[in-house]
Structures are given as structure tokens and as C-alpha cells.
Design a protein around this motif. Structure first.
Motif, PDB file in Angstrom:
ATOM      1  N   LEU A  61       1.119  16.172  -9.602  1.00  0.00           N
ATOM      2  CA  LEU A  61       1.644  15.245 -10.596  1.00  0.00           C
ATOM      3  C   LEU A  61       0.612  15.120 -11.713  1.00  0.00           C
ATOM      4  CD1 LEU A  61       3.789  13.084 -11.449  1.00  0.00           C
ATOM      5  CD2 LEU A  61       2.404  11.412 -10.178  1.00  0.00           C
ATOM      6  N   ILE A  62       1.047  15.387 -12.946  1.00  0.00           N
ATOM      7  CA  ILE A  62       0.145  15.211 -14.086  1.00  0.00           C
ATOM      8  C   ILE A  62       0.543  13.917 -14.793  1.00  0.00           C
ATOM      9  CG2 ILE A  62      -0.807  16.217 -16.195  1.00  0.00           C
ATOM     10  CD1 ILE A  62      -0.043  18.974 -15.182  1.00  0.00           C
ATOM     11  N   ASP A  63      -0.259  12.885 -14.602  1.00  0.00           N
ATOM     12  CA  ASP A  63      -0.102  11.542 -15.178  1.00  0.00           C
ATOM     13  C   ASP A  63       0.969  10.705 -14.464  1.00  0.00           C
ATOM     14  OD1 ASP A  63      -2.184  11.788 -17.026  1.00  0.00           O
ATOM     15  OD2 ASP A  63      -0.887  12.750 -18.500  1.00  0.00           O
ATOM     16  N   THR A  64       0.788   9.397 -14.579  1.00  0.00           N
ATOM     17  CA  THR A  64       1.595   8.481 -13.754  1.00  0.00           C
ATOM     18  C   THR A  64       2.333   7.411 -14.568  1.00  0.00           C
ATOM     19  OG1 THR A  64      -0.451   7.223 -13.408  1.00  0.00           O
ATOM     20  CG2 THR A  64       0.219   8.714 -11.643  1.00  0.00           C
ATOM     21  N   GLY A  65       2.476   7.635 -15.886  1.00  0.00           N
ATOM     22  CA  GLY A  65       3.231   6.665 -16.683  1.00  0.00           C
ATOM     23  C   GLY A  65       2.499   5.345 -16.856  1.00  0.00           C
ATOM     24  N   ASN A  66       3.276   4.308 -17.141  1.00  0.00           N
ATOM     25  CA  ASN A  66       2.730   2.997 -17.508  1.00  0.00           C
ATOM     26  C   ASN A  66       2.530   2.082 -16.298  1.00  0.00           C
ATOM     27  OD1 ASN A  66       3.003   2.968 -20.652  1.00  0.00           O
ATOM     28  ND2 ASN A  66       4.905   3.872 -19.886  1.00  0.00           N
ATOM     29  N   PRO A  67       1.725   1.000 -16.486  1.00  0.00           N
ATOM     30  CA  PRO A  67       1.573   0.012 -15.410  1.00  0.00           C
ATOM     31  C   PRO A  67       2.902  -0.691 -15.124  1.00  0.00           C
ATOM     32  CG  PRO A  67      -0.057  -0.339 -17.162  1.00  0.00           C
ATOM     33  CD  PRO A  67       0.929   0.664 -17.679  1.00  0.00           C
ATOM     34  N   GLY A  68       2.972  -1.333 -13.965  1.00  0.00           N
ATOM     35  CA  GLY A  68       4.210  -2.012 -13.558  1.00  0.00           C
ATOM     36  C   GLY A  68       4.892  -1.201 -12.488  1.00  0.00           C
ATOM     37  N   ILE A  69       6.075  -1.630 -12.091  1.00  0.00           N
ATOM     38  CA  ILE A  69       6.779  -0.971 -10.985  1.00  0.00           C
ATOM     39  C   ILE A  69       7.753   0.105 -11.480  1.00  0.00           C
ATOM     40  CG2 ILE A  69       8.551  -2.778 -10.855  1.00  0.00           C
ATOM     41  CD1 ILE A  69       7.033  -0.835  -7.867  1.00  0.00           C
ATOM     42  N   ARG A  70       8.208  -0.035 -12.753  1.00  0.00           N
ATOM     43  CA  ARG A  70       9.263   0.879 -13.243  1.00  0.00           C
ATOM     44  C   ARG A  70       8.861   2.358 -13.136  1.00  0.00           C
ATOM     45  NH1 ARG A  70      10.006   1.152 -19.446  1.00  0.00           N
ATOM     46  NH2 ARG A  70       8.252   2.572 -19.111  1.00  0.00           N
ATOM     47  N   ASP A  71       7.718   2.726 -13.724  1.00  0.00           N
ATOM     48  CA  ASP A  71       7.357   4.144 -13.788  1.00  0.00           C
ATOM     49  C   ASP A  71       6.957   4.715 -12.426  1.00  0.00           C
ATOM     50  OD1 ASP A  71       8.028   3.891 -16.392  1.00  0.00           O
ATOM     51  OD2 ASP A  71       5.996   4.092 -17.209  1.00  0.00           O
ATOM     52  N   PRO A  72       6.099   4.019 -11.636  1.00  0.00           N
ATOM     53  CA  PRO A  72       5.843   4.530 -10.283  1.00  0.00           C
ATOM     54  C   PRO A  72       7.126   4.646  -9.463  1.00  0.00           C
ATOM     55  CG  PRO A  72       4.234   2.854 -10.867  1.00  0.00           C
ATOM     56  CD  PRO A  72       5.275   2.847 -11.947  1.00  0.00           C
ATOM     57  N   GLY A  73       8.054   3.700  -9.666  1.00  0.00           N
ATOM     58  CA  GLY A  73       9.336   3.739  -8.944  1.00  0.00           C
ATOM     59  C   GLY A  73      10.143   4.983  -9.313  1.00  0.00           C
ATOM     60  N   PHE A 101      -2.483   6.776 -17.099  1.00  0.00           N
ATOM     61  CA  PHE A 101      -3.058   6.419 -15.796  1.00  0.00           C
ATOM     62  C   PHE A 101      -2.421   5.165 -15.217  1.00  0.00           C
ATOM     63  CE2 PHE A 101      -5.524   3.382 -18.321  1.00  0.00           C
ATOM     64  CZ  PHE A 101      -5.637   2.304 -17.457  1.00  0.00           C
ATOM     65  N   GLY A 102      -1.632   4.451 -16.045  1.00  0.00           N
ATOM     66  CA  GLY A 102      -1.200   3.096 -15.705  1.00  0.00           C
ATOM     67  C   GLY A 102      -0.462   2.927 -14.393  1.00  0.00           C
ATOM     68  N   GLY A 103       0.314   3.953 -13.994  1.00  0.00           N
ATOM     69  CA  GLY A 103       1.120   3.807 -12.774  1.00  0.00           C
ATOM     70  C   GLY A 103       0.408   4.248 -11.509  1.00  0.00           C
ATOM     71  N   ALA A 104      -0.818   4.755 -11.631  1.00  0.00           N
ATOM     72  CA  ALA A 104      -1.471   5.412 -10.487  1.00  0.00           C
ATOM     73  C   ALA A 104      -1.672   4.485  -9.282  1.00  0.00           C
ATOM     74  CB  ALA A 104      -2.808   6.013 -10.928  1.00  0.00           C
TER      75      ALA A 104
END
Ligand SMILES: [Zn+2]
Length: 364
Positions: A61-73, A101-104
Motif C-alpha cells: 500500500l502506497i499511502d493511507t489517505g487522511n486521518p479519521g475513519i473514512r479513508d482507513p475504512g 500518512f493520516g490514515g496509517a
């Protein structure tokens, strides 16, 4: 993955024994061992989350989107429901901006993460992702540097089909990080004609310039992901020597912002396809769009989102190449690339809209 594979193999075996005439057996495990290499652009609304699944079922996985639950979800959903994997083997963080890095940390609570590759802590770091980022759970961490290759299992299909001098295997190589670059090799060409047009842009002091830049090679197929690397660093990637070479697929750098996407890169790497991970109001800028359109090798330009910014600077590709077309109630649709086992062609699809198109891999 191994457990999943062996479970799947076991279930298939039982099903084959009991229902040996049934078509169910062939479809139930069709995705396993089909020899294809897949890439998913997950919609993180103007951030980045690019998932690579190798023919051996390893995930990067290259990058994890933004902080919060939406992007990791959303990442979790694609990893488990589309790629049908139970862990992320490698996570690369291109740089320390929240949309990368926000969703890591949240993602590490949803699914096990193997090895993390990033810029670590370095001198004059313009942005510090903080203790939560440096402390989230993973098996190991490694600072990535130009010239390093991720230790991926070789792709058997390629080994079999491309023998002798043609063997190119499966490689994911770091070609730039922290404003340092991979050494030229004999295969890299001098790029004098293109470089004569080089012009600098304003110096970029942000962490974008430090972006980890990766090149994925699978047989004859090549894919470039430069994170948010900025204009003047991009010049160094192709001038005086083209360190990237020709590629098939170009992830439009920095969401399509014009502080990146130096046309020297496009003219040097001559992609067939571009994929832009823009947002509803982010990226997709007219200068970038014009440069993509002026690149004769490009056959199709894909976008994760329709751009609907209200500053008059709106450019969009044809609707059929856009995964998310509404401003509100975003469905979070992904774009999928699937490279044939022999790497001679690849299909790009937007399953939510039934779009699918196949392109020939270009000889390099
Ligand atoms: Zn970004």
C-alpha cells in the motif's frame, strides 16, 4: 495470506471432491494464483492510497489517505473485499502530509501491517507526523532510500514466459527520496533534447519535495508513482539522464496540482495511461490537464473524482473515465488496473460504472 491461501485451497479441494462437476469450484478461487498483478486507486478524496497486489498475493500500500475513519475504512474494504487479503505486507509512506500518512495509525487497528517504509526522521524535516505515526503497530520499520527494492516474491508467470535476456521479473524500486536520486545505470538514456526546455519553478520548501518515488515493473509493464514530488525535483528525475525510462501508467503526481507534473517528465516517460487521485475541489489544474492532453502517447486519462472547484479552473476528462461523479454523498468508488500474467496487456476498470478497457503494454 498464506493461511488464507491454504484455507482457500482446502475449501476448493473439498468442493472439487464433493461437486466435481460444478462450476462453483472454478469461480470460487478464480482470483488466487491467476498470475495477474493488480493496482487499486482507492478514493481518499484528494489524498493518496494506491494498493498493489502482486501475482503471489503480496500487498503493497502506497499511502493511507487522511486521518479519521473514512479513508482507513475504504482501504480496509478494498483490501479485504476486492483483493481478498487479510494483511498489508508493505506500507510505503511517500511523505509526511496528512493526506498521505493520516490514515496509517487507524488502519493498523483494522488490519495487520507488515513492514513500513518511509523517510524516517531526518535532518530539517519540514513536517513531523508525530508520535502516533511513528508509534503505530507494524512488524518492522525501514527507512527507504533510492536504489532500494522491496523484497517481493518473484512472479512465476513472468519467469516462465520471459526467459533468457528478456527476463525482467517483478520489481518495486525506490528511485527518489528526501531529494536524493537513484544512480543512473547503463539502461538510462541521456535526455538532452527534452532537457533543453527545462525551467525552474519557485523553490518548494515543503515535505512534498522529499516524496518517496517508486517504479513498479512486472515483466514488460511499468508503473510510476511519484507521490507529491515537486517540479524542480522532477527535473532531476529526467535531466540530464532519464532515470525513470518509459512507463505504461503514470499516477498523476500531487493530485494534479501544477506545483508538480513538470512536462519534462511526461515527455521523457511517455505514458499510455494517466490516473489522477484528485478530489472534488483539489488538484486537476488546467496546466496539468493541458500537459497531459498534449502528450501524444496518452490514450486515456482517468480521474478518481470529477473536479467541481468553483474558482473557474475546472478541467475534467470524459465522464466514462471518472470513478466518482457527484460532489455530495461520495460513493468512494475505486479504479482498478489488472496486468495480464504475461504482462503484454492490462485492463483498467471502474467497476461501479461498468467501465473496462484493455491497453497494450508498450515495448521499452
Ligand atoms: Zn498530497
Amino acid at each position: 495470506m498464506k493461511n488464507w491461501l491454504s484455507k482457500c485451497a482446502f475449501v476448493c479441494l473439498i468442493m472439487t471432491v464433493v461437486f466435481f462437476n460444478s462450476a462453483v469450484t472454478s469461480t470460487a478461487c478464480a482470483a488466487v494464483g491467476d498470475g495477474r498483478l493488480d493496482v487499486y486507486w482507492i478514493d481518499v478524496e484528494g489524498g493518496a492510497a494506491t494498493l498493489i497486489v502482486t501475482p503471489q498475493g503480496e500487498s503493497v500500500l502506497i499511502d493511507t489517505g487522511n486521518p479519521g475513519i473514512r479513508d482507513p475504512g475504504r482501504i480496509f474494504k478494498v483490501v479485504t473485499e476486492q483483493a481478498r487479503l487479510t494483511r498489508i505486507d508493505h506500507l510505503i509512506t511517500t511523505h509526511y502530509h496528512r493526506d498521505h500518512f493520516g490514515g496509517a495509525a487507524e488502519l493498523s487497528r483494522l488490519i495487520p501491517i507488515g513492514q513500513v517504509w518511509d523517510n524516517g526522521k531526518f535532518a530539517d524535516m519540514p513536517n513531523d507526523p508525530g508520535p502516533e505515526y511513528f508509534g503505530f503497530k507494524s512488524e518492522s520499520r525501514q527507512v527507504i532510500s533510492p536504489g532500494m527494492q522491496l523484497p517481493l516474491k518473484p512472479a512465476r508467470s513472468i519467469k516462465k514466459l520471459l526467459t533468457g535476456n528478456q527476463f525482467k521479473g517483478l520489481k518495486l524500486t525506490c528511485i527518489a527520496a528526501r531529494k536524493e536520486f537513484i544512480d543512473p545505470t547503463r539502461g538510462n538514456r541521456l535526455n538532452e533534447l527534452t532537457c533543453a526546455d527545462a525551467r525552474p519553478k519557485d523553490r518548494d520548501g515543503s515535505d512534498n519535495a522529499n516524496s518517496v518515488t517508486m517504479l513498479l515493473e512486472f515483466g514488460k509493464f511499468r508503473f510510476y508513482d511519484g507521490g507529491d514530488i515537486t517540479w524542480n525535483q522532477e527535473t532531476k528525475l529526467v535531466c540530464p539522464v532519464n532515470l525513470i525510462g518509459r512507463v505504461d501508467v503514470y499516477q498523476v503526481t500531487h493530485h494534479g496540482l501544477d506545483s508538480s507534473n513538470n512536462p519534462l517528465v511526461l515527455r521523457s516517460i511517455l505514458p499510455t495511461i494517466s490516473v489522477m487521485n484528485n478530489g472534488v475541489t483539489k488538484g486537476c489544474m488546467p496546466e496539468v490537464f493541458a500537459n497531459l492532453k498534449a502528450t501524444p502517447s496518452i490514450q486515456a486519462m482517468y480521474q478518481v473524482h470529477k473536479n467541481m472547484r468553483e474558482d473557474g479552473m475546472v478541467s475534467n476528462t470524459a465522464t466514462e473515465f471518472i470513478a466518482n461523479r457527484k460532489a455530495d454523498e461520495c460513493a468512494g468508488n475505486f479504479i482498478k488496473l489488472s496486468v495480464a500474467a504475461d504482462s503484454r496487456n492490462y485492463t483498467i476498470s471502474i467497476p461501479a460504472h461498468g467501465h473496462s478497457a484493455t491497453y497494450q503494454t508498450v515495448a521499452k
